[in-house]
Scaffold this motif. Structure first.
Motif, PDB file in Angstrom:
ATOM      1  N   TYR A  23       0.894  -1.197  -0.092  1.00 10.43           N
ATOM      2  CA  TYR A  23       0.216   0.059   0.085  1.00 10.43           C
ATOM      3  C   TYR A  23       0.880   1.380  -0.101  1.00 10.43           C
ATOM      4  CZ  TYR A  23      -3.396   3.721   1.566  1.00 10.43           C
ATOM      5  OH  TYR A  23      -4.042   4.863   1.496  1.00 10.43           O
ATOM      6  N   ARG A  30      -3.262   6.456  -6.363  1.00 10.45           N
ATOM      7  CA  ARG A  30      -3.824   5.059  -6.471  1.00 10.45           C
ATOM      8  C   ARG A  30      -3.930   4.469  -4.905  1.00 10.45           C
ATOM      9  NH1 ARG A  30       0.166   1.872 -10.857  1.00 10.45           N
ATOM     10  NH2 ARG A  30      -0.617   2.941 -12.416  1.00 10.45           N
ATOM     11  N   GLN A  31      -3.412   5.460  -3.883  1.00  4.20           N
ATOM     12  CA  GLN A  31      -3.866   5.242  -2.492  1.00  4.20           C
ATOM     13  C   GLN A  31      -5.605   5.466  -2.345  1.00  4.20           C
ATOM     14  OE1 GLN A  31      -1.055   6.960   0.178  1.00  4.20           O
ATOM     15  NE2 GLN A  31       0.398   5.539  -0.237  1.00  4.20           N
ATOM     16  N   VAL A  33      -7.533   5.727  -4.736  1.00  2.00           N
ATOM     17  CA  VAL A  33      -8.456   4.704  -5.502  1.00  2.00           C
ATOM     18  C   VAL A  33      -8.710   3.546  -4.650  1.00  2.00           C
ATOM     19  CG1 VAL A  33      -8.669   3.315  -7.570  1.00  2.00           C
ATOM     20  CG2 VAL A  33      -7.918   5.703  -7.729  1.00  2.00           C
ATOM     21  N   TYR A  34      -7.591   3.005  -4.102  1.00  2.00           N
ATOM     22  CA  TYR A  34      -7.630   1.721  -3.302  1.00  2.00           C
ATOM     23  C   TYR A  34      -8.504   1.800  -2.337  1.00  2.00           C
ATOM     24  CZ  TYR A  34      -5.816  -2.224  -0.509  1.00  2.00           C
ATOM     25  OH  TYR A  34      -5.775  -3.378   0.214  1.00  2.00           O
ATOM     26  N   ALA A  36     -11.058   3.893  -1.879  1.00  2.00           N
ATOM     27  CA  ALA A  36     -12.463   4.157  -2.326  1.00  2.00           C
ATOM     28  C   ALA A  36     -12.787   2.970  -2.860  1.00  2.00           C
ATOM     29  CB  ALA A  36     -12.286   5.132  -3.493  1.00  2.00           C
ATOM     30  N   SER A  37     -12.085   2.128  -3.472  1.00  2.00           N
ATOM     31  CA  SER A  37     -12.560   0.631  -3.901  1.00  2.00           C
ATOM     32  C   SER A  37     -12.918  -0.183  -2.809  1.00  2.00           C
ATOM     33  CB  SER A  37     -11.717   0.055  -4.811  1.00  2.00           C
ATOM     34  OG  SER A  37     -10.639  -0.198  -4.358  1.00  2.00           O
ATOM     35  N   SER A  38     -12.285  -0.226  -1.666  1.00  2.00           N
ATOM     36  CA  SER A  38     -12.216  -0.926  -0.353  1.00  2.00           C
ATOM     37  C   SER A  38     -13.747  -0.495   0.219  1.00  2.00           C
ATOM     38  CB  SER A  38     -11.173  -0.864   0.746  1.00  2.00           C
ATOM     39  OG  SER A  38      -9.806  -1.314  -0.024  1.00  2.00           O
ATOM     40  N   ALA A  40     -16.094   1.058  -1.283  1.00  2.00           N
ATOM     41  CA  ALA A  40     -17.127   0.701  -2.316  1.00  2.00           C
ATOM     42  C   ALA A  40     -17.702  -0.818  -2.166  1.00  2.00           C
ATOM     43  CB  ALA A  40     -16.820   0.921  -3.763  1.00  2.00           C
ATOM     44  N   MET A  41     -16.426  -1.683  -1.952  1.00  3.31           N
ATOM     45  CA  MET A  41     -16.892  -3.204  -1.798  1.00  3.31           C
ATOM     46  C   MET A  41     -17.998  -3.513  -0.555  1.00  3.31           C
ATOM     47  SD  MET A  41     -13.559  -5.055  -2.775  1.00  3.31           S
ATOM     48  CE  MET A  41     -12.377  -4.585  -1.663  1.00  3.31           C
ATOM     49  N   MET A  44     -21.535  -0.257  -1.307  1.00  2.64           N
ATOM     50  CA  MET A  44     -22.344  -0.374  -2.405  1.00  2.64           C
ATOM     51  C   MET A  44     -23.342  -1.782  -2.271  1.00  2.64           C
ATOM     52  SD  MET A  44     -21.913   1.731  -4.360  1.00  2.64           S
ATOM     53  CE  MET A  44     -22.816   1.623  -6.022  1.00  2.64           C
TER      54      MET A  44
END
Length: 191
Positions: A23, A30-31, A33-34, A36-38, A40-41, A44
């Motif tokens: 990380y 990218r951190q 985005v990482y 935000a995707s965590s 969002a998982m 959502m």
């Protein structure tokens, strides 16, 4: 690296080097985005579940609950206004259909009870008017006779029980007038 054994087969081996703090090795964009995707998982699916539950609840209310609840509410309002001349209609075999059917049975029973009570009160009123009428005739005769005797025999007021008799007749006429007015009869006698 590859090794060969005595049978002539070659073995291939691989090694993986673990990258520590992967990380931290990401760029700041990218951190973000990482992370935000965590988020969002987790967020959502939860959001989709909540939205799905709300949509299902709304559709259930709109298609299953709204009509019978509105029917029962309108029926309750009419009963509160003492208007029982209506019918609760909701045709369904579910719980609300049975509830509306039971409500209709209750409304019909209330209407029947009200009609019976009204008929009973009307019969009572007629009976009271009849009794008042039947008592009025002899009392009128007695009262008129007492007045006639007083006019032609002024000394009768000195008779021992005359005042009591005249007072009792006047009292009975007053009671009869009260009884007649209570029963709704229009006939009144004066004393």
């Amino acid at each position: 690296s590859s090794d060969s054994n005595s049978t002539g087969k070659e073995f291939v081996s691989y090694t993986f080097d673990r990258i520590e703090n992967s990380y931290k090795s990401l760029t700041p964009k990218r951190q973000i985005v990482y992370v935000a995707s965590s988020v969002a998982m987790i967020a959502m699916p939860t959001l989709y579940c909540v939205i799905g539950i709300l949509v299902c609840a709304y559709l259930f209310y709109k298609h299953k609950l709204k009509e019978p609840l509105n029917t029962l509410e309108a029926a309750t309002d009419q009963i509160a206004r003492r208007d029982l001349d209506f019918e609760v209609t909701y045709k369904s075999n579910d719980e609300f259909g049975r509830l509306c059917s039971s409500f209709e049975d209750m409304r019909a029973a209330l209407l029947q009870a009200n009609r019976e009570m009204w008929n009973m009160l009307e019969e009572r009123r007629k009976l009271q008017a009849s009794i008042a009428h039947d008592l009025r005739n002899p009392l009128t005769v007695v009262y008129s006779t007492l007045q006639l005797i007083e006019r032609h025999c002024p000394d009768v007021k000195n008779v021992k029980y005359w005042a009591a008799l005249a007072g009792d007749v006047e009292y009975m006429i007053a009671l009869l007038n009260d009884f007649a007015s209570f029963s709704g009869s229009k006939m009144q006698m004066s004393c």
